[in-house]
Motif scaffolding. Structure first.
Motif, PDB file in Angstrom:
ATOM      1  N   GLY A 147       0.780  -1.230   0.000  1.00 21.47           N
ATOM      2  CA  GLY A 147       0.000   0.000   0.000  1.00 21.47           C
ATOM      3  C   GLY A 147       0.808   1.275   0.000  1.00 21.47           C
ATOM      4  O   GLY A 147       0.243   2.369   0.180  1.00 21.47           O
ATOM      5  N   VAL A 148       2.116   1.177  -0.203  1.00 20.66           N
ATOM      6  CA  VAL A 148       2.951   2.385  -0.266  1.00 20.66           C
ATOM      7  C   VAL A 148       2.779   2.999  -1.652  1.00 20.66           C
ATOM      8  O   VAL A 148       3.161   2.400  -2.657  1.00 20.66           O
ATOM      9  N   GLN A 149       2.209   4.193  -1.692  1.00 26.78           N
ATOM     10  CA  GLN A 149       1.893   4.854  -2.954  1.00 26.78           C
ATOM     11  C   GLN A 149       2.690   6.144  -3.101  1.00 26.78           C
ATOM     12  O   GLN A 149       3.116   6.746  -2.110  1.00 26.78           O
ATOM     13  N   PRO A 150       2.903   6.598  -4.338  1.00 27.96           N
ATOM     14  CA  PRO A 150       3.569   7.891  -4.526  1.00 27.96           C
ATOM     15  C   PRO A 150       2.795   9.003  -3.828  1.00 27.96           C
ATOM     16  O   PRO A 150       1.559   9.024  -3.838  1.00 27.96           O
ATOM     17  N   GLY A 151       3.524   9.918  -3.204  1.00 25.79           N
ATOM     18  CA  GLY A 151       2.892  11.027  -2.489  1.00 25.79           C
ATOM     19  C   GLY A 151       3.946  12.013  -2.037  1.00 25.79           C
ATOM     20  O   GLY A 151       5.090  11.994  -2.507  1.00 25.79           O
ATOM     21  N   GLU A 152       3.582  12.875  -1.104  1.00 22.20           N
ATOM     22  CA  GLU A 152       4.500  13.902  -0.633  1.00 22.20           C
ATOM     23  C   GLU A 152       5.634  13.312   0.199  1.00 22.20           C
ATOM     24  O   GLU A 152       6.758  13.793   0.159  1.00 22.20           O
ATOM     25  N   ARG A 153       5.322  12.262   0.969  1.00 20.00           N
ATOM     26  CA  ARG A 153       6.355  11.681   1.817  1.00 20.00           C
ATOM     27  C   ARG A 153       7.310  10.837   0.965  1.00 20.00           C
ATOM     28  O   ARG A 153       6.889  10.129   0.055  1.00 20.00           O
ATOM     29  N   GLU A 154       8.593  10.911   1.274  1.00 19.23           N
ATOM     30  CA  GLU A 154       9.594  10.241   0.465  1.00 19.23           C
ATOM     31  C   GLU A 154       9.700   8.751   0.768  1.00 19.23           C
ATOM     32  O   GLU A 154       9.380   8.300   1.874  1.00 19.23           O
ATOM     33  N   VAL A 155      10.155   8.013  -0.238  1.00 22.12           N
ATOM     34  CA  VAL A 155      10.540   6.614  -0.078  1.00 22.12           C
ATOM     35  C   VAL A 155      12.062   6.568  -0.092  1.00 22.12           C
ATOM     36  O   VAL A 155      12.706   7.125  -0.984  1.00 22.12           O
ATOM     37  N   LEU A 156      12.631   5.916   0.903  1.00 19.47           N
ATOM     38  CA  LEU A 156      14.079   5.871   1.074  1.00 19.47           C
ATOM     39  C   LEU A 156      14.669   4.631   0.414  1.00 19.47           C
ATOM     40  O   LEU A 156      14.093   3.542   0.485  1.00 19.47           O
ATOM     41  N   VAL A 157      15.826   4.795  -0.221  1.00 23.02           N
ATOM     42  CA  VAL A 157      16.624   3.669  -0.713  1.00 23.02           C
ATOM     43  C   VAL A 157      18.001   3.766  -0.065  1.00 23.02           C
ATOM     44  O   VAL A 157      18.693   4.777  -0.231  1.00 23.02           O
ATOM     45  N   THR A 158      18.384   2.745   0.691  1.00 26.06           N
ATOM     46  CA  THR A 158      19.712   2.751   1.298  1.00 26.06           C
ATOM     47  C   THR A 158      20.697   2.004   0.396  1.00 26.06           C
ATOM     48  O   THR A 158      20.312   1.169  -0.405  1.00 26.06           O
ATOM     49  N   GLY A 159      21.977   2.340   0.549  1.00 29.29           N
ATOM     50  CA  GLY A 159      22.971   1.752  -0.346  1.00 29.29           C
ATOM     51  C   GLY A 159      22.637   2.059  -1.789  1.00 29.29           C
ATOM     52  O   GLY A 159      22.795   1.234  -2.687  1.00 29.29           O
TER      53      GLY A 159
END
Length: 331
Positions: A147-159
């Motif tokens: 249920g993680v959808q594009p929006g104002e809050r960022e999605v993090l990618v580590t490495g």
């Protein structure tokens, strides 16, 4: 070298030390399997680096031909699913660990491990993707399904500058997510922005000790690092968010609390690319063929001769490799 022989990198172990050398083998030297493949390309993954440098206990027996990925064409098979000349891709299923892998000009494998090369994709680009890109796509699919959808809050990618991280950053950005890319290498910042990252997060910020529950910051995350970084990511993931975990370069231990899970409903999703079921495996490869254009893959990939594999394995373990390295096994 005659047509009856081929070159392969062979690992042996003596007194606990790993030795790697190129040898000329014949088909009779290959392990059992119903399909013989002419390998054209393989690639470099962190696990390959651990295996060849001896910094991780990857190979289960010796001698072993390493290389957890391969792409090539079928030479012969007893399977009704393939015929001679078919282009195929193989990632996972223990090749390079329990079964001889892709750092050779030929491989004998099980047909049930193979994926037909997706339409519109070249063998070279399939290895520019490899296990790293396949894992990244599985992680993106997991976040979508959570249920993680594009929006104002960022999605993090580590490495984010590594193989999995680079492709995860590109995939998420192309799907409209606001991507925050974490890296410890300042020289990769422009590269990550070119892939679509809107924010750069210093690795030191995530590695520093934090509180059991930080302010809500991430809608979700793809974590390739593990250890303390994963714990810090979980503590700052927003209510209803999810973290797809697929690596342990920063450590295999996870010291955290239950708070992100019971107070925010955060989900921690493990990504297993090795034994992923075939239906999901094929779906992921079909999406990769559609969503990763050739020019983007070319941007993050360089082709090297297999003769440089040992040197480059030391570099990837030391964190000095950016993006993807594909090996031309004929060189």
């Amino acid at each position: 070298m005659s047509q009856d022989t081929f070159r392969a990198l062979v690992l042996t172990q003596e007194n606990g030390a790993i030795h790697a050398e190129f040898r000329h083998l014949t088909n009779d030297d290959l392990p059992q399997g119903d399909t013989l493949v002419q390998v054209v390309y393989s690639c470099l993954n962190y696990k390959d680096g651990l295996n060849i440098t001896g910094k991780g206990k990857i190979s289960r027996f010796f001698p072993m031909v390493p290389g957890i990925d391969l792409a090539g064409t079928v030479i012969e098979t007893t399977s009704s699913d393939y015929r001679a000349g078919d282009p195929v891709v193989l990632t996972g299923w223990g090749i390079g660990e329990r079964h001889w892998g892709g750092y050779a000009q030929r491989a004998r494998v099980k047909a049930e491990w193979l994926v037909p090369l997706p339409a519109g994709m070249t063998l070279l680009h399939s290895m520019a993707i490899g296990t790293a890109g396949f894992t990244a796509m599985l992680a993106v699919m997991a976040l979508e399904e959570a249920g993680v959808q594009p929006g104002e809050r960022e999605v993090l990618v580590t490495g984010a500058a590594g193989g999995v991280g680079s492709i995860a950053t590109a995939l998420l950005a192309r799907r409209g997510y606001r991507v925050a890319a974490s890296t410890g290498r300042t020289e990769t910042h422009d590269y990550l922005r070119e892939l679509g990252a809107v924010t750069i997060v210093p690795r030191s910020e995530l590695a520093a000790p934090g509180r059991p529950l930080e302010s809500e910051r991430w809608a979700g995350a793809v974590d390739t690092v593990g250890g303390d970084v994963l714990a810090r990511v979980l503590s700052a993931t927003a209510t209803g968010g999810a973290v797809a975990a697929c690596g342990n370069a920063g450590g295999a231990s996870l010291t955290t609390t239950v708070f992100p899970f019971i107070l925010r409903g955060v989900r921690l999703i493990g990504i297993d690319s090795v034994t992923c079921p075939m239906e999901r495996r094929r779906a992921a490869w079909e999406r990769l063929a559609r969503e990763l254009p050739a020019d983007l893959l070319d941007q993050i990939t360089r082709v090297e001769p297999l003769s440089r594999v040992v040197e480059l394995c030391h570099e990837i373990v030391a964190g000095q490799v950016r993006g993807r390295i594909v090996f031309d096994v004929e060189r």
